[in-house]
Design a protein around this motif. Structure first.
Motif, PDB file in Angstrom:
ATOM      1  N   GLU A 105      -8.605   1.750  -4.065  1.00 29.43           N
ATOM      2  CA  GLU A 105      -8.762   1.504  -2.667  1.00 29.43           C
ATOM      3  C   GLU A 105     -10.101   0.425  -2.392  1.00 29.43           C
ATOM      4  OE1 GLU A 105      -8.164   2.987   1.799  1.00 29.43           O
ATOM      5  OE2 GLU A 105      -8.152   4.614   0.277  1.00 29.43           O
ATOM      6  N   LYS A 126     -10.588  -3.183  -1.457  1.00 26.37           N
ATOM      7  CA  LYS A 126     -11.286  -3.781  -0.265  1.00 26.37           C
ATOM      8  C   LYS A 126     -12.046  -4.870  -0.900  1.00 26.37           C
ATOM      9  CE  LYS A 126     -11.014   0.560   2.574  1.00 26.37           C
ATOM     10  NZ  LYS A 126     -12.037   1.459   3.113  1.00 26.37           N
ATOM     11  N   CYS A 173       0.779  -1.283  -0.102  1.00 26.32           N
ATOM     12  CA  CYS A 173      -0.092   0.091   0.036  1.00 26.32           C
ATOM     13  C   CYS A 173       0.959   1.393  -0.128  1.00 26.32           C
ATOM     14  CB  CYS A 173      -0.966   0.051   1.148  1.00 26.32           C
ATOM     15  SG  CYS A 173      -2.073  -1.316   1.137  1.00 26.32           S
ATOM     16  N   ASP A 219      -5.929  -4.710   2.229  1.00 27.57           N
ATOM     17  CA  ASP A 219      -5.482  -3.289   2.658  1.00 27.57           C
ATOM     18  C   ASP A 219      -4.394  -3.626   3.455  1.00 27.57           C
ATOM     19  OD1 ASP A 219      -6.240  -4.514   5.180  1.00 27.57           O
ATOM     20  OD2 ASP A 219      -8.132  -3.626   5.169  1.00 27.57           O
TER      21      ASP A 219
END
Length: 276
Positions: free
Chosen positions: A102, A106, A74, A111
């Motif tokens: 993002e 998810k 990330c 994440d």
């Protein structure tokens, strides 16, 4: 170091307003104990292990990973990864960002706290091959890259199973998904049967939990949503009633006017006059 055969392509983002933007992608045949980091990136980086094994470290945790597994890096998170000394991994990767990146991740349950994924079959491997092969195209290169990335994320989402949003149960997630479908497809023909089928549950059960949680049946919700959309369009005098009717899912303008009057108490024409 990357050699010319291993580093397949590089892409700089030009539009931060796009859903997905591919930064770079490639494939690495690692030597024994080949490592990267500790370092951080300013974008998402998805690695998929084709063969061999290695370790991935993030947030004080260490993961030993093998073929058909992968890991997510990330943005702005320190990570370190190293190929096995006895069986060094071969991996492929894609780096990307975007306003929906993002959210899509998810949906795969990925994440910074859950960076590991497992794959089944050869579909993911093929997705990465298509991404790397896209460098052979002269025209439509960017669209092809975005398309293949979307397919990759879609397949990972399919393999990861349903997402249960924190604080929500299965019923709430079914209704949330149905509302999202209505908001996207209200201009098309929608039946309660097709809506329930899209969510993957029985029609009667769907109608029951919809009414239970929202206080109105799904058909009534759909009608009111369409009428409210029509009210916004009626403020534009350039649109005819027939055009507005078709735009909100009603091919018959007379039928639309009848439904509109039932909900708003006046005809679309009269409602428009109060706005102009």
């Amino acid at each position: 170091m990357f050699n010319k055969d291993e580093f397949i392509g590089f892409k700089n983002p030009l539009d931060e307003g796009m859903d997905l933007i591919v930064y770079h992608y490639g494939k690495e045949n690692c030597e024994r104990s080949h490592s990267y980091g500790p370092a951080l990136r300013d974008h998402f980086l998805l690695h998929y292990i084709i063969s061999g094994s290695g370790t991935f470290e993030v947030g004080g945790k260490s993961y030993t990973l093998h073929e058909n597994q992968g890991f997510l890096i990330c943005p702005d998170i320190i990570t370190y990864y190293e190929a096995s000394d006895s069986d060094p991994w071969v991996y492929t990767w894609i780096g990307f960002r975007g306003i929906k990146a993002e959210t899509f991740l998810k949906n795969i349950k990925l994440d910074k706290d859950n960076p590991i994924f497992n794959c089944k079959g050869d579909v993911i491997k093929k997705c990465f091959e298509n991404i790397r092969d896209s460098s052979t195209y002269k025209f439509g290169y960017e669209l092809r890259l975005q398309g293949y990335l979307s397919i990759l994320l879609s397949e990972l989402t399919e393999q990861s199973g349903p997402v249960v949003t924190k604080g929500y149960g299965h019923k709430e997630n079914y209704i949330k998904k149905s509302i999202q479908f209505i908001e996207t497809n209200y201009s098309q023909t929608i039946s309660i049967e097709s809506l329930a089928s899209y969510i993957g549950i029985n029609k009667n059960y769907f109608s029951t939990i919809f009414s239970e949680l929202l206080g109105i049946p799904p058909q009534e919700y759909l009608i009111k949503y369409r009428v409210n959309k029509a009210c916004k369009l009626l403020s534009n005098k350039d649109f005819t009633i027939s055009e507005i009717s078709r735009s909100v899912g009603y091919d018959d303008p007379l039928g639309f006017s009848k439904i509109f009057k039932q909900i708003k108490g006046v005809s679309p024409k009269t409602y428009r006059q109060t706005l102009l």
